[in-house]
Design a protein around this motif. Structure first.
Motif, PDB file in Angstrom:
ATOM      1  N   PHE A   1    -167.146 -99.117 -17.746  1.00 10.22           N
ATOM      2  CA  PHE A   1    -166.098 -98.681 -16.828  1.00 10.22           C
ATOM      3  C   PHE A   1    -165.867 -99.777 -15.802  1.00 10.22           C
ATOM      4  O   PHE A   1    -166.801-100.479 -15.413  1.00 10.22           O
ATOM      5  N   THR A   2    -164.630 -99.901 -15.346  1.00 12.62           N
ATOM      6  CA  THR A   2    -164.328-100.899 -14.318  1.00 12.62           C
ATOM      7  C   THR A   2    -164.669-100.326 -12.939  1.00 12.62           C
ATOM      8  O   THR A   2    -164.833 -99.106 -12.777  1.00 12.62           O
ATOM      9  N   VAL A   3    -164.720-101.215 -11.942  1.00  7.36           N
ATOM     10  CA  VAL A   3    -164.967-100.758 -10.573  1.00  7.36           C
ATOM     11  C   VAL A   3    -163.863 -99.769 -10.170  1.00  7.36           C
ATOM     12  O   VAL A   3    -164.140 -98.736  -9.543  1.00  7.36           O
ATOM     13  N   GLU A   4    -162.626-100.063 -10.556  1.00  8.19           N
ATOM     14  CA  GLU A   4    -161.505 -99.174 -10.196  1.00  8.19           C
ATOM     15  C   GLU A   4    -161.700 -97.787 -10.811  1.00  8.19           C
ATOM     16  O   GLU A   4    -161.458 -96.765 -10.157  1.00  8.19           O
ATOM     17  N   GLN A   5    -162.129 -97.767 -12.064  1.00 14.60           N
ATOM     18  CA  GLN A   5    -162.359 -96.465 -12.720  1.00 14.60           C
ATOM     19  C   GLN A   5    -163.498 -95.705 -12.038  1.00 14.60           C
ATOM     20  O   GLN A   5    -163.419 -94.489 -11.848  1.00 14.60           O
ATOM     21  N   GLU A   6    -164.540 -96.440 -11.662  1.00 16.08           N
ATOM     22  CA  GLU A   6    -165.678 -95.788 -10.996  1.00 16.08           C
ATOM     23  C   GLU A   6    -165.271 -95.270  -9.618  1.00 16.08           C
ATOM     24  O   GLU A   6    -165.648 -94.158  -9.230  1.00 16.08           O
ATOM     25  N   LEU A   7    -164.483 -96.065  -8.898  1.00 14.85           N
ATOM     26  CA  LEU A   7    -164.007 -95.619  -7.579  1.00 14.85           C
ATOM     27  C   LEU A   7    -163.174 -94.348  -7.723  1.00 14.85           C
ATOM     28  O   LEU A   7    -163.330 -93.394  -6.947  1.00 14.85           O
ATOM     29  N   ALA A   8    -162.303 -94.352  -8.734  1.00 12.92           N
ATOM     30  CA  ALA A   8    -161.431 -93.191  -8.943  1.00 12.92           C
ATOM     31  C   ALA A   8    -162.262 -91.949  -9.251  1.00 12.92           C
ATOM     32  O   ALA A   8    -161.993 -90.859  -8.730  1.00 12.92           O
ATOM     33  N   LEU A   9    -163.300 -92.103 -10.077  1.00 15.19           N
ATOM     34  CA  LEU A   9    -164.146 -90.953 -10.428  1.00 15.19           C
ATOM     35  C   LEU A   9    -164.892 -90.434  -9.196  1.00 15.19           C
ATOM     36  O   LEU A   9    -164.918 -89.223  -8.935  1.00 15.19           O
ATOM     37  N   LEU A  10    -165.483 -91.362  -8.439  1.00 18.69           N
ATOM     38  CA  LEU A  10    -166.260 -90.945  -7.260  1.00 18.69           C
ATOM     39  C   LEU A  10    -165.365 -90.227  -6.247  1.00 18.69           C
ATOM     40  O   LEU A  10    -165.765 -89.220  -5.643  1.00 18.69           O
ATOM     41  N   ARG A  11    -164.154 -90.746  -6.099  1.00 19.24           N
ATOM     42  CA  ARG A  11    -163.236 -90.130  -5.123  1.00 19.24           C
ATOM     43  C   ARG A  11    -162.738 -88.785  -5.642  1.00 19.24           C
ATOM     44  O   ARG A  11    -162.725 -87.784  -4.913  1.00 19.24           O
ATOM     45  N   ASP A  12    -162.335 -88.776  -6.908  1.00 24.05           N
ATOM     46  CA  ASP A  12    -161.737 -87.577  -7.480  1.00 24.05           C
ATOM     47  C   ASP A  12    -162.699 -86.390  -7.442  1.00 24.05           C
ATOM     48  O   ASP A  12    -162.306 -85.267  -7.136  1.00 24.05           O
ATOM     49  N   ARG A  13    -163.985 -86.648  -7.761  1.00 27.40           N
ATOM     50  CA  ARG A  13    -164.968 -85.550  -7.793  1.00 27.40           C
ATOM     51  C   ARG A  13    -165.676 -85.388  -6.449  1.00 27.40           C
ATOM     52  O   ARG A  13    -166.610 -84.622  -6.330  1.00 27.40           O
ATOM     53  N   ARG A  14    -165.243 -86.156  -5.450  1.00 31.64           N
ATOM     54  CA  ARG A  14    -165.826 -86.105  -4.095  1.00 31.64           C
ATOM     55  C   ARG A  14    -167.355 -86.231  -4.147  1.00 31.64           C
ATOM     56  O   ARG A  14    -168.097 -85.470  -3.524  1.00 31.64           O
ATOM     57  N   ILE A  15    -167.807 -87.224  -4.922  1.00 28.08           N
ATOM     58  CA  ILE A  15    -169.247 -87.473  -5.085  1.00 28.08           C
ATOM     59  C   ILE A  15    -169.804 -88.018  -3.777  1.00 28.08           C
ATOM     60  O   ILE A  15    -169.176 -88.871  -3.141  1.00 28.08           O
ATOM     61  N   ASP A  16    -170.995 -87.526  -3.388  1.00 31.33           N
ATOM     62  CA  ASP A  16    -171.600 -88.147  -2.210  1.00 31.33           C
ATOM     63  C   ASP A  16    -172.972 -88.749  -2.456  1.00 31.33           C
ATOM     64  O   ASP A  16    -173.568 -89.316  -1.535  1.00 31.33           O
ATOM     65  N   VAL A  17    -173.477 -88.685  -3.684  1.00 31.26           N
ATOM     66  CA  VAL A  17    -174.683 -89.447  -4.015  1.00 31.26           C
ATOM     67  C   VAL A  17    -174.697 -89.708  -5.528  1.00 31.26           C
ATOM     68  O   VAL A  17    -174.286 -88.862  -6.323  1.00 31.26           O
ATOM     69  N   LEU A  18    -175.178 -90.912  -5.893  1.00 33.56           N
ATOM     70  CA  LEU A  18    -175.248 -91.323  -7.297  1.00 33.56           C
ATOM     71  C   LEU A  18    -176.713 -91.470  -7.693  1.00 33.56           C
ATOM     72  O   LEU A  18    -177.515 -91.972  -6.896  1.00 33.56           O
ATOM     73  N   VAL A  19    -177.056 -91.046  -8.919  1.00 38.86           N
ATOM     74  CA  VAL A  19    -178.417 -91.257  -9.440  1.00 38.86           C
ATOM     75  C   VAL A  19    -178.325 -92.104 -10.699  1.00 38.86           C
ATOM     76  O   VAL A  19    -177.548 -91.789 -11.617  1.00 38.86           O
ATOM     77  N   THR A  20    -179.112 -93.173 -10.747  1.00 38.00           N
ATOM     78  CA  THR A  20    -179.098 -94.059 -11.912  1.00 38.00           C
ATOM     79  C   THR A  20    -180.500 -94.588 -12.177  1.00 38.00           C
ATOM     80  O   THR A  20    -181.322 -94.695 -11.272  1.00 38.00           O
ATOM     81  N   LYS A  21    -180.745 -94.944 -13.441  1.00 38.78           N
ATOM     82  CA  LYS A  21    -181.947 -95.721 -13.757  1.00 38.78           C
ATOM     83  C   LYS A  21    -181.630 -97.184 -13.481  1.00 38.78           C
ATOM     84  O   LYS A  21    -180.464 -97.593 -13.569  1.00 38.78           O
ATOM     85  N   ASP A  22    -182.661 -97.982 -13.234  1.00 40.45           N
ATOM     86  CA  ASP A  22    -182.455 -99.426 -13.047  1.00 40.45           C
ATOM     87  C   ASP A  22    -182.310-100.082 -14.430  1.00 40.45           C
ATOM     88  O   ASP A  22    -183.194-100.795 -14.891  1.00 40.45           O
TER      89      ASP A  22
END
Ligand code: NAP
Length: 256
Positions: A186-207
């Motif tokens: 996913f591009t940064v733009e796509q990720e920004l759109a997803l985070l904004r659209d779903r009103r995400i306030d924390v991300l969990v990821t593996k390193d």
């Protein structure tokens, strides 16, 4: 007389494994077989031969290496595929076949990042209620139990989760959840759109490391969101490492 063709087993499941298989398949000095766990319904198949499914532990792998006259093994599995890496170390040792671990570097925070590094998914789950109420989980479809299983913390049921994975999750789901099936990158733009659209306030990821899945970290930084980053399990002790396919090719070339 030309040198005999050397059979390389690549334990795959990563971008680096695909790139290495492509390079080896194009080189007449090698025959390459990539092994996939068989977790994905429609995996991206690499060049060369492909086999799918577990070997049956270290003994099964050792038997396969002998039967297929393998000259070298490259463990290019995902940094969190710890069981396969342990079995590769034991199996290659038992069969007397040289082993290299090809593992891309982990991510490092840059100014602006709000990372919380934790040792496990369970620790990530325990931290979440303090960090936000709407969570994007990108930890993989088989790793939801700390957030959804019977032993989960009761506070987690008050949170809302968005899970994202290539195939749908296999086990129990969090109490409040949207399941997003999607295959990156996913591009940064796509990720920004997803985070904004779903009103995400924390991300969990593996390193996981690598460029392909890093745009979510950039997007979180741009929005000032906290990120819970699960540390990698250690590589089996005593095994030689390379951090990119070029390093693995150099290691293989040095073994002729
Ligand atoms: P795991 O827990 O370390 O592996 C469990 C068992 O699955 C292994 O003991 C092995 O069975 C079999 N297996 C795993 N990788 C294999 C391979 N490349 N070829 C043949 N058998 C394999 O691994 P996992 O976390 O389930 O990951 C499975 C695969 O998905 C890996 O190849 C990995 O590169 C990829 N992947 C994993 C993640 C992740 O976060 N874990 C993310 C993206 C991709 P036997 O002992 O019977 O040989």
């Amino acid at each position: 007389m030309s040198a005999p063709v050397r059979h390389v087993l690549v334990l795959g499941g990563t971008t680096e494994a695909r790139l290495l298989a492509e390079a080896l398949a194009a080189d007449p000095a090698y025959e390459v077989t990539t092994s996939l766990a068989g977790r994905l319904a429609a995996p991206r198949l690499p060049a060369g031969r492909v086999r799918i499914g577990g070997f049956g532990g270290p003994e099964g792998l050792a038997a396969w290496l002998r039967a297929e006259a393998v000259h070298a093994v490259v463990d290019a599995t995902h940094p969190f595929a710890a069981a396969m890496s342990a079995h590769a170390a034991a199996g290659a040792d038992a069969a007397g076949v040289p082993l290299l671990v090809l593992r891309r570097p982990g991510w490092e925070p840059v100014p602006g990042d709000r990372w919380h590094r934790v040792a496990s998914l369970a620790e990530a789950a325990a931290l979440l209620p303090r960090l936000g109420a709407r969570v994007l989980l990108t930890t993989g479809r088989n790793d939801l139990s700390p957030f959804a299983g019977p032993d989960r913390l009761p506070e987690l049921d008050a949170l809302w989760f968005l899970t994202r994975s290539v195939d749908p999750p296999s086990g129990p789901l969090p109490a409040n959840v949207e399941v997003l099936q999607a295959r990156g990158p996913f591009t940064v733009e796509q990720e920004l759109a997803l985070l904004r659209d779903r009103r995400i306030d924390v991300l969990v990821t593996k390193d996981s490391g690598g460029a392909a899945t890093a745009p979510k970290l950039t997007a979180a930084r741009e929005l000032g969101l906290p990120v819970v980053v699960v540390r990698r399990p250690p590589v089996p002790p005593g095994v030689t490492r390379a951090s990119d396919p070029a390093g693995a090719l150099a290691w293989l070339a040095a073994r002729t």
